[in-house]
Design an enzyme around this catalytic site. Structure first.
Site, PDB file in Angstrom:
ATOM      1  N   GLY A 170       0.860  -1.152  -0.138  1.00  0.00           N
ATOM      2  CA  GLY A 170      -0.086  -0.055   0.206  1.00  0.00           C
ATOM      3  C   GLY A 170       0.823   1.304   0.017  1.00  0.00           C
TER       4      GLY A 170
ATOM      5  NE  ARG B 110      -2.280  -4.389  -1.844  1.00  0.00           N
ATOM      6  CZ  ARG B 110      -1.781  -3.779  -0.579  1.00  0.00           C
ATOM      7  NH1 ARG B 110      -0.965  -4.293   0.051  1.00  0.00           N
ATOM      8  NH2 ARG B 110      -2.576  -2.834  -0.151  1.00  0.00           N
TER       9      ARG B 110
ATOM     10  CG  ASP C 269       2.795  -6.632   7.346  1.00  0.00           C
ATOM     11  OD1 ASP C 269       2.228  -6.039   6.385  1.00  0.00           O
ATOM     12  OD2 ASP C 269       2.103  -7.520   8.124  1.00  0.00           O
ATOM     13  N   GLY C 270       4.329  -6.845   4.444  1.00  0.00           N
ATOM     14  CA  GLY C 270       4.294  -8.051   3.502  1.00  0.00           C
ATOM     15  C   GLY C 270       5.556  -7.822   2.595  1.00  0.00           C
TER      16      GLY C 270
ATOM     17  CB  THR D 229       2.770   0.688   5.955  1.00  0.00           C
ATOM     18  OG1 THR D 229       1.321   0.597   6.344  1.00  0.00           O
ATOM     19  CG2 THR D 229       3.526   0.565   7.362  1.00  0.00           C
TER      20      THR D 229
ATOM     21  CG  ASP E 127      -2.276  -0.079   7.800  1.00  0.00           C
ATOM     22  OD1 ASP E 127      -3.014   0.971   7.768  1.00  0.00           O
ATOM     23  OD2 ASP E 127      -2.083  -0.858   7.223  1.00  0.00           O
TER      24      ASP E 127
ATOM     25  CG  ASP F  53       0.794  -2.792  10.281  1.00  0.00           C
ATOM     26  OD1 ASP F  53       1.515  -2.079   9.863  1.00  0.00           O
ATOM     27  OD2 ASP F  53       0.154  -3.616   9.886  1.00  0.00           O
TER      28      ASP F  53
ATOM     29  NE  ARG G 204      -6.173  -5.492   5.206  1.00  0.00           N
ATOM     30  CZ  ARG G 204      -5.373  -4.860   4.076  1.00  0.00           C
ATOM     31  NH1 ARG G 204      -6.068  -3.747   3.292  1.00  0.00           N
ATOM     32  NH2 ARG G 204      -4.039  -4.972   4.022  1.00  0.00           N
TER      33      ARG G 204
ATOM     34  CB  ILE H  14      -9.654  10.946   1.645  1.00  0.00           C
ATOM     35  CG1 ILE H  14     -10.386  10.522   2.825  1.00  0.00           C
ATOM     36  CG2 ILE H  14     -10.474  11.361   0.781  1.00  0.00           C
ATOM     37  CD1 ILE H  14     -11.098  11.668   3.668  1.00  0.00           C
TER      38      ILE H  14
HETATM   39  P1  ATP Z   1       0.561  -2.205   3.925  1.00  0.00           P
HETATM   40  O1  ATP Z   1       0.688  -3.201   4.725  1.00  0.00           O
HETATM   41  O2  ATP Z   1       0.538  -0.827   3.640  1.00  0.00           O
HETATM   42  O3  ATP Z   1      -0.770  -2.697   2.752  1.00  0.00           O
HETATM   43  P2  ATP Z   1       2.364  -4.257   2.591  1.00  0.00           P
HETATM   44  O4  ATP Z   1       4.023  -4.119   2.320  1.00  0.00           O
HETATM   45  O5  ATP Z   1       2.160  -5.242   3.858  1.00  0.00           O
HETATM   46  O6  ATP Z   1       1.907  -2.887   2.822  1.00  0.00           O
HETATM   47  P3  ATP Z   1       1.607  -6.379   0.898  1.00  0.00           P
HETATM   48  O7  ATP Z   1       0.474  -6.400  -0.239  1.00  0.00           O
HETATM   49  O8  ATP Z   1       1.319  -7.279   2.217  1.00  0.00           O
HETATM   50  O9  ATP Z   1       1.784  -4.999   1.468  1.00  0.00           O
HETATM   51  O10 ATP Z   1       2.845  -6.848   0.751  1.00  0.00           O
HETATM   52  C1  ATP Z   1       3.551  -6.444  -0.540  1.00  0.00           C
HETATM   53  C2  ATP Z   1       4.151  -7.455  -1.404  1.00  0.00           C
HETATM   54  O11 ATP Z   1       5.123  -8.126  -0.715  1.00  0.00           O
HETATM   55  C3  ATP Z   1       3.153  -8.489  -1.693  1.00  0.00           C
HETATM   56  O12 ATP Z   1       2.282  -8.179  -2.943  1.00  0.00           O
HETATM   57  C4  ATP Z   1       4.012  -9.846  -2.314  1.00  0.00           C
HETATM   58  O13 ATP Z   1       4.514  -9.731  -3.329  1.00  0.00           O
HETATM   59  C5  ATP Z   1       5.241  -9.595  -1.330  1.00  0.00           C
HETATM   60  N1  ATP Z   1       4.937 -10.623  -0.256  1.00  0.00           N
HETATM   61  C6  ATP Z   1       4.157 -10.175   0.942  1.00  0.00           C
HETATM   62  N2  ATP Z   1       4.245 -11.548   1.881  1.00  0.00           N
HETATM   63  C7  ATP Z   1       5.019 -12.217   1.156  1.00  0.00           C
HETATM   64  C8  ATP Z   1       5.392 -13.557   1.456  1.00  0.00           C
HETATM   65  N3  ATP Z   1       5.031 -14.134   2.545  1.00  0.00           N
HETATM   66  N4  ATP Z   1       6.514 -14.052   0.928  1.00  0.00           N
HETATM   67  C9  ATP Z   1       6.903 -13.471  -0.335  1.00  0.00           C
HETATM   68  N5  ATP Z   1       6.465 -12.224  -0.738  1.00  0.00           N
HETATM   69  C10 ATP Z   1       5.718 -11.748  -0.235  1.00  0.00           C
END
Ligand code: ATP
Length: 324
Positions: free
Chosen positions: A11, A72, A103-104, A126, A128, A130, A172, A256
């Protein structure tokens, strides 16, 4: 290290551009080349790379969104996708990475490092808030201020009609935004994913608030609250005859909260962490995230960043009850 790659992923968050600018300029000041990787892991897999110079990050410290775009990437979730990404990084001679995201994103960076041994440092971007390992994340302060500004507006109209308003804010899995904008916006009640509240308890409290004051009542609901967000609670109240005489509305602030120019505090945080990320790589660190802990730049292993849960401040939750 001769050439670093930098990307924004997951995000988007206000301040990602300020962080990117800091990464690029710190790298250039240390005679490193910088490759921008567009659209996060999706662009890494596709080889969507762009060379960055000083000018490519001019005039972006104040802008929301991310000039490198974000995405993503489901393909990056499996080993084949990550192997393809690594082949692209080698082809473009990228020998270290700075990952800006949530975190992802940190988890993806961690796995890429484990499988392919490329040095990587993360920056927490992020709204969030978090992420374990930093007191605040890049974008959180801006999102919080945007939410509060909008709550103030809703309060004006709610007050004019003695209405009960349910306002849903982002979060979330975490209640940081809801809890803090609840306090800052003077909300009468705050509902967050970290706590379990029975609908009956919510109803009772709302009826007592409404009968006691006959003026506006504002409830802040995090989108991940287990009672179904603002719409879910609204429906439950509308189905209850005790609420027949109460003028009830709900509103979802939505995207927003992601947009807009970053606050001063987010710009400074993003700049410090961007500089910290490149300096950490140069000092030989890897598989860590740079964060701000008690006003100091600190490194936390990536594994802990996504593996541990950052707790909300339960004293703040008590505060919302005292102040309502
Ligand atoms: P936000 O929390 O602000 O939405 P984020 O970085 O947590 O941001 P995610 O969509 O959860 O957003 O993760 C971003 C990308 O990281 C994912 O689309 C994916 O490509 C990669 N990713 C997330 N989890 C994994 C995982 N377990 N293994 C490998 N790649 C991952």
């Amino acid at each position: 290290i001769e050439r670093i790659g930098v990307y924004t992923s997951g995000g988007d968050a206000p301040g990602m551009n300020a962080c990117l600018r800091a990464v690029v300029r710190t790298a250039l000041a240390n005679d490193l080349d910088v490759m921008g990787i567009r659209r996060g892991y999706e662009g890494m897999i596709e080889g969507d790379f762009v060379e960055m110079d000083r000018r490519s990050v001019s005039n972006i410290v104040q802008t929301g969104g991310t000039v490198l775009k974000s995405a993503r990437s489901p393909a990056f979730m499996n080993p084949e996708g990550r192997a393809r990404a690594m082949r692209m990084l080698k082809e473009y001679k990228v020998d270290a990475l700075v990952a800006i995201g949530g975190d992802g994103t940190m988890r993806g960076a961690n796995i890429l490092h484990d499988e392919h041994d490329i040095p990587v440092v993360g920056c927490p971007g992020t709204i969030d808030n978090d992420l374990y390992g930093t007191d605040t994340t890049i974008g959180y302060d801006t999102a919080l201020n945007t939410a509060i500004e909008n709550i103030d507006r809703v309060r004006d109209t709610a007050d004019a009609h003695n209405r009960l308003f349910l306002i849903e804010v982002m979060g979330r899995d975490a209640g940081f935004i809801a809890l803090n904008c609840g306090i800052g916006g003077g909300a009468e009640m705050v509902l967050i994913p970290e706590t379990i509240t029975e609908m009956e308890v919510v109803k009772e409290r709302l009826l007592s608030l409404m009968s006691a004051q006959r003026r506006s009542t504002i409830v802040i609901v995090a989108e991940g609250d287990e009672l179904g967000g603002a719409r879910g609670i609204e429906k439950a109240l509308l189905d209850d005859s005790d609420f027949n005489d109460i003028d009830l509305r709900s509103t979802i602030l939505g995207h927003i909260q992601r947009g807009g120019s970053p606050t001063a505090s987010d710009r400074v945080l993003a700049s410090r962490l961007g500089v910290g990320a490149v300096e950490s790589l140069l000092d030989g660190h890897s598989e860590v995230m740079v964060g701000l802990v008690n006003s100091e730049v600190k490194l936390t292993p990536l594994r802990n960043v996504w593996g541990r849960k950052k707790s909300i401040d339960y004293d703040l939750l008590k505060l919302t009850q005292i102040l309502s």
